[in-house]
Design an enzyme around this catalytic site. Structure first.
Site, PDB file in Angstrom:
ATOM      1  N   SER A 165      36.955  46.080 -31.711  1.00  0.00           N
ATOM      2  CA  SER A 165      38.042  45.591 -31.747  1.00  0.00           C
ATOM      3  C   SER A 165      38.576  45.428 -33.065  1.00  0.00           C
ATOM      4  O   SER A 165      37.432  45.365 -34.051  1.00  0.00           O
ATOM      5  CB  SER A 165      37.993  44.195 -31.157  1.00  0.00           C
ATOM      6  OG  SER A 165      39.088  43.498 -31.598  1.00  0.00           O
TER       7      SER A 165
ATOM      8  N   TYR B 298      33.859  35.623 -29.894  1.00  0.00           N
ATOM      9  CA  TYR B 298      34.081  36.674 -29.175  1.00  0.00           C
ATOM     10  C   TYR B 298      34.053  37.787 -30.279  1.00  0.00           C
ATOM     11  O   TYR B 298      33.324  39.039 -30.201  1.00  0.00           O
ATOM     12  CB  TYR B 298      35.783  36.867 -28.933  1.00  0.00           C
ATOM     13  CG  TYR B 298      36.103  38.252 -28.521  1.00  0.00           C
ATOM     14  CD1 TYR B 298      35.588  38.791 -27.372  1.00  0.00           C
ATOM     15  CD2 TYR B 298      37.048  38.769 -29.527  1.00  0.00           C
ATOM     16  CE1 TYR B 298      36.249  39.896 -27.307  1.00  0.00           C
ATOM     17  CE2 TYR B 298      37.652  39.984 -29.001  1.00  0.00           C
ATOM     18  CZ  TYR B 298      37.039  40.639 -27.970  1.00  0.00           C
ATOM     19  OH  TYR B 298      37.660  41.826 -27.716  1.00  0.00           O
TER      20      TYR B 298
ATOM     21  N   LYS C 212      31.470  41.652 -30.791  1.00  0.00           N
ATOM     22  CA  LYS C 212      31.882  42.909 -31.107  1.00  0.00           C
ATOM     23  C   LYS C 212      30.765  43.419 -32.272  1.00  0.00           C
ATOM     24  O   LYS C 212      30.470  44.584 -32.221  1.00  0.00           O
ATOM     25  CB  LYS C 212      33.224  42.974 -31.172  1.00  0.00           C
ATOM     26  CG  LYS C 212      33.992  42.644 -30.071  1.00  0.00           C
ATOM     27  CD  LYS C 212      33.953  43.698 -29.016  1.00  0.00           C
ATOM     28  CE  LYS C 212      34.711  43.240 -27.572  1.00  0.00           C
ATOM     29  NZ  LYS C 212      33.984  44.258 -26.497  1.00  0.00           N
TER      30      LYS C 212
ATOM     31  N   ASN D   9      46.055  46.608 -30.697  1.00  0.00           N
ATOM     32  CA  ASN D   9      46.518  45.692 -29.614  1.00  0.00           C
ATOM     33  C   ASN D   9      47.264  46.525 -28.737  1.00  0.00           C
ATOM     34  O   ASN D   9      48.320  46.880 -28.728  1.00  0.00           O
ATOM     35  CB  ASN D   9      47.713  44.734 -30.087  1.00  0.00           C
ATOM     36  CG  ASN D   9      47.181  43.683 -31.283  1.00  0.00           C
ATOM     37  OD1 ASN D   9      46.785  43.982 -32.241  1.00  0.00           O
ATOM     38  ND2 ASN D   9      47.374  42.321 -30.895  1.00  0.00           N
TER      39      ASN D   9
HETATM   40  P1  NAD Z   1      39.433  43.192 -18.800  1.00  0.00           P
HETATM   41  O1  NAD Z   1      39.214  41.782 -18.631  1.00  0.00           O
HETATM   42  O2  NAD Z   1      40.768  43.401 -18.036  1.00  0.00           O
HETATM   43  O3  NAD Z   1      38.546  44.159 -18.241  1.00  0.00           O
HETATM   44  C1  NAD Z   1      36.979  43.922 -18.297  1.00  0.00           C
HETATM   45  C2  NAD Z   1      36.366  44.228 -17.071  1.00  0.00           C
HETATM   46  O4  NAD Z   1      34.939  43.970 -17.480  1.00  0.00           O
HETATM   47  C3  NAD Z   1      37.164  43.207 -15.876  1.00  0.00           C
HETATM   48  O5  NAD Z   1      37.172  44.159 -14.740  1.00  0.00           O
HETATM   49  C4  NAD Z   1      35.679  42.236 -15.646  1.00  0.00           C
HETATM   50  O6  NAD Z   1      35.608  41.948 -14.302  1.00  0.00           O
HETATM   51  C5  NAD Z   1      34.559  43.262 -15.979  1.00  0.00           C
HETATM   52  N1  NAD Z   1      33.470  42.403 -16.564  1.00  0.00           N
HETATM   53  C6  NAD Z   1      33.445  41.603 -17.297  1.00  0.00           C
HETATM   54  N2  NAD Z   1      32.243  41.008 -17.652  1.00  0.00           N
HETATM   55  C7  NAD Z   1      31.422  41.761 -16.775  1.00  0.00           C
HETATM   56  C8  NAD Z   1      29.971  41.882 -16.563  1.00  0.00           C
HETATM   57  N3  NAD Z   1      29.125  40.952 -16.959  1.00  0.00           N
HETATM   58  N4  NAD Z   1      29.543  42.720 -15.543  1.00  0.00           N
HETATM   59  C9  NAD Z   1      30.214  43.602 -15.068  1.00  0.00           C
HETATM   60  N5  NAD Z   1      31.691  43.707 -15.293  1.00  0.00           N
HETATM   61  C10 NAD Z   1      31.967  42.614 -16.115  1.00  0.00           C
HETATM   62  O7  NAD Z   1      39.933  43.503 -20.260  1.00  0.00           O
HETATM   63  P2  NAD Z   1      40.519  44.847 -20.892  1.00  0.00           P
HETATM   64  O8  NAD Z   1      41.634  44.170 -21.696  1.00  0.00           O
HETATM   65  O9  NAD Z   1      40.341  45.936 -20.002  1.00  0.00           O
HETATM   66  O10 NAD Z   1      39.383  45.159 -22.322  1.00  0.00           O
HETATM   67  C11 NAD Z   1      38.285  45.828 -21.945  1.00  0.00           C
HETATM   68  C12 NAD Z   1      37.426  45.839 -23.322  1.00  0.00           C
HETATM   69  O11 NAD Z   1      38.033  46.132 -24.298  1.00  0.00           O
HETATM   70  C13 NAD Z   1      36.745  44.612 -23.452  1.00  0.00           C
HETATM   71  O12 NAD Z   1      35.102  44.875 -23.692  1.00  0.00           O
HETATM   72  C14 NAD Z   1      37.251  44.036 -24.714  1.00  0.00           C
HETATM   73  O13 NAD Z   1      36.784  43.015 -25.244  1.00  0.00           O
HETATM   74  C15 NAD Z   1      38.108  45.159 -25.316  1.00  0.00           C
HETATM   75  N6  NAD Z   1      39.197  45.041 -26.124  1.00  0.00           N
HETATM   76  C16 NAD Z   1      40.193  44.539 -25.581  1.00  0.00           C
HETATM   77  C17 NAD Z   1      41.567  44.433 -26.080  1.00  0.00           C
HETATM   78  C18 NAD Z   1      42.760  43.980 -25.510  1.00  0.00           C
HETATM   79  O14 NAD Z   1      43.477  43.203 -26.295  1.00  0.00           O
HETATM   80  N7  NAD Z   1      42.855  43.901 -24.307  1.00  0.00           N
HETATM   81  C19 NAD Z   1      41.419  44.529 -27.583  1.00  0.00           C
HETATM   82  C20 NAD Z   1      40.407  44.979 -28.302  1.00  0.00           C
HETATM   83  C21 NAD Z   1      39.215  45.208 -27.446  1.00  0.00           C
HETATM   84  N1  UFG Z   2      51.864  35.385 -30.238  1.00  0.00           N
HETATM   85  C1  UFG Z   2      52.701  34.379 -30.255  1.00  0.00           C
HETATM   86  N2  UFG Z   2      52.678  33.459 -28.866  1.00  0.00           N
HETATM   87  C2  UFG Z   2      52.113  33.960 -28.032  1.00  0.00           C
HETATM   88  C3  UFG Z   2      51.006  34.639 -28.282  1.00  0.00           C
HETATM   89  C4  UFG Z   2      51.072  35.518 -29.294  1.00  0.00           C
HETATM   90  O1  UFG Z   2      53.527  34.062 -30.995  1.00  0.00           O
HETATM   91  O2  UFG Z   2      51.864  33.185 -26.976  1.00  0.00           O
HETATM   92  C5  UFG Z   2      51.514  36.155 -31.573  1.00  0.00           C
HETATM   93  C6  UFG Z   2      50.467  35.805 -32.353  1.00  0.00           C
HETATM   94  O3  UFG Z   2      50.563  34.738 -33.329  1.00  0.00           O
HETATM   95  C7  UFG Z   2      50.203  37.090 -33.249  1.00  0.00           C
HETATM   96  C8  UFG Z   2      50.878  38.225 -32.006  1.00  0.00           C
HETATM   97  O4  UFG Z   2      51.471  37.387 -31.381  1.00  0.00           O
HETATM   98  O5  UFG Z   2      51.115  37.234 -34.377  1.00  0.00           O
HETATM   99  C9  UFG Z   2      49.884  38.893 -31.296  1.00  0.00           C
HETATM  100  O6  UFG Z   2      48.888  37.924 -30.800  1.00  0.00           O
HETATM  101  P1  UFG Z   2      48.045  38.207 -29.382  1.00  0.00           P
HETATM  102  O7  UFG Z   2      47.191  37.196 -28.873  1.00  0.00           O
HETATM  103  O8  UFG Z   2      48.710  39.281 -28.512  1.00  0.00           O
HETATM  104  O9  UFG Z   2      46.929  39.153 -29.952  1.00  0.00           O
HETATM  105  P2  UFG Z   2      45.911  39.161 -31.471  1.00  0.00           P
HETATM  106  O10 UFG Z   2      46.167  40.247 -32.414  1.00  0.00           O
HETATM  107  O11 UFG Z   2      45.951  37.621 -31.883  1.00  0.00           O
HETATM  108  O12 UFG Z   2      44.417  39.642 -30.781  1.00  0.00           O
HETATM  109  C10 UFG Z   2      44.428  41.104 -30.235  1.00  0.00           C
HETATM  110  C11 UFG Z   2      43.302  40.594 -28.969  1.00  0.00           C
HETATM  111  C12 UFG Z   2      41.877  40.326 -29.408  1.00  0.00           C
HETATM  112  C13 UFG Z   2      41.750  41.391 -30.460  1.00  0.00           C
HETATM  113  C14 UFG Z   2      42.620  41.574 -31.668  1.00  0.00           C
HETATM  114  C15 UFG Z   2      42.461  42.796 -32.365  1.00  0.00           C
HETATM  115  O13 UFG Z   2      43.545  39.486 -28.137  1.00  0.00           O
HETATM  116  O14 UFG Z   2      41.088  40.299 -28.522  1.00  0.00           O
HETATM  117  O15 UFG Z   2      44.022  41.780 -30.793  1.00  0.00           O
HETATM  118  O16 UFG Z   2      43.498  43.108 -33.206  1.00  0.00           O
HETATM  119  F1  UFG Z   2      40.298  41.061 -31.268  1.00  0.00           F
END
Ligand code: NAD
Ligand code: UFG
Length: 339
Positions: free
Chosen positions: A126, A150, A154, A180
């Protein structure tokens, strides 16, 4: 190229889109997921969309014995590792759970892989590992740090994978640092289905537009940005998933550790996102400005040129596609997969 790919967390948001694209690219996909933050309905829909089947095991990646069984039943070419917990705020309340699920879970997976001589892994990292960057756009050689449990999971997993590659040159490891991810598949059949109150901007905006929540809280309008609200590099989940397919296709040639940013290289403010969403959906998104959210940074966007050079990948979808696709999913599935 074809072969078997194991996708951990494949029922989740990014995992389900990546599973679909892997199937479409001709891979056989095996998903392991404990369904703690997802439902099997996502994979059923992936099967319908692709006309292909997914082999599914409901298991927790910490259960190494069960993972070993999966590896014994299938000759797995590579692993795409999504499984883990991902809520930044929650990670400060229950840090041990985050360390156990994310770090111990990854160790369990790596041990199973090692035992079955499968040494190719694509890991979901991330942009959070850049902490508060000194400047933008961010390149992969920027210093890394973490400000919450968190983010530390990572960062530590990245370090663990680097140590592994040093200890054994047969590992091919790709660390993908997502900016994002937003949006949904064009079909409106699969998308993001957050449980409870969404933490992230787009799901919250979508739920306001569909009438499930009254208004958006904008976390601060006094940042040194274009309009005072936070700026991020939003990337369409289908573009992100496509990068995973290309990573799997190229992984045999990428020995050691390869670290890549996945973003578009463009930054949008919260208010610009609200405006784009209103235009794309034809719905109003009432909002009020509130205090800054602790831990948020002013702006963050990627230099994604290395991913283009290494994978031949770049994001295709613009912000209009991202918000329109997010809205199509939300409108057709107001209660997510429960519908
Ligand atoms: P998500 O929660 O939709 O998907 C994660 C999946 O993993 C879920 O289906 C959950 O049931 C499963 N899971 C969780 N713990 C588990 C375990 N111990 N064993 C087996 N399955 C398990 O999340 P996502 O948004 O699809 O994110 C996927 C990956 O990408 C995550 O590692 C997250 O940290 C990373 N990531 C997501 C974002 C974001 O904004 N969505 C940003 C950066 C990194
Ligand atoms: N924001 C609002 N109101 C809300 C939610 C978010 O104003 O209800 C704003 C935040 O302050 C930020 C922007 O919208 O400025 C994006 O916020 P998000 O929570 O959607 O995303 P973040 O950038 O904070 O974090 C995301 C993921 C993290 C990841 C990170 C990496 O949630 O897991 O991007 O850039 F680590």
């Amino acid at each position: 190229m074809s072969g078997k790919v194991l996708v951990t967390g494949g029922a989740g948001y990014i995992g389900s889109h990546t599973t679909l694209l892997l199937l479409e690219a001709g891979f056989e996909v095996i998903v392991v997921d404990n369904l703690s933050n997802s439902s099997l309905e996502s994979l059923r829909r992936v099967e319908k969309l692709s006309g292909k089947s997914v082999t599914f095991y409901k298991l927790d990646i910490r259960e190494t014995d069960k993972l070993l069984n999966v590896f014994s039943e299938h000759k797995i070419h590579s692993v795409v590792h999504f499984a883990g917990l991902k809520a930044v705020g929650e990670s400060s309340q229950i840090p041990l759970e985050y360390y156990e699920q994310n770090i111990y879970g990854t160790l369990s997976l790596l041990k199973a892989m090692q035992k079955y001589d499968c040494r190719r892994i694509v890991f979901s990292s991330s942009a959070t590992v850049y902490g508060d960057p000194a400047s933008v756009p961010i390149t992969e050689d920027f210093p890394i740090s973490a400000t919450n449990p968190y983010g530390r999971t990572k960062l530590y997993i990245e370090e663990i994978l680097r140590d592994l590659a040093i200890s054994d040159s047969k590992w091919n490891i790709i660390l993908l640092r997502y900016f994002n991810p937003i949006g949904a598949h064009k079909s409106g059949k699969i998308g993001e289905d957050p449980q409870g109150i969404p933490n992230n901007l787009l799901p919250f905006v979508s739920q306001v537009a569909v009438g499930k929540r009254e208004k958006l809280s904008v976390f601060g309008d006094d940042y040194p940005t274009v309009d005072g609200t936070g700026v991020r590099d939003y990337i369409h989940v289908v573009d992100l998933s496509d990068a995973h397919v290309k990573a799997v296709q190229k992984i045999d040639n990428l020995t050691g550790v390869t670290t890549l940013n996945l973003g578009t290289g463009n930054g949008y403010s919260v208010l610009q996102i609200v405006e784009a969403f209103q235009k794309g959906s034809g719905k109003q998104v009432p909002y009020q400005v509130v205090e800054r959210r602790p831990g948020d940074i002013a702006e963050c966007w990627a230099d994604a040129s290395l991913a283009k050079k290494v994978l031949g990948w770049q994001a295709c979808f613009g912000i209009e596609d991202m918000v329109t696709d997010a809205w199509r999913w939300q409108e057709r599935n107001p209660n997510g997969y429960d519908d």
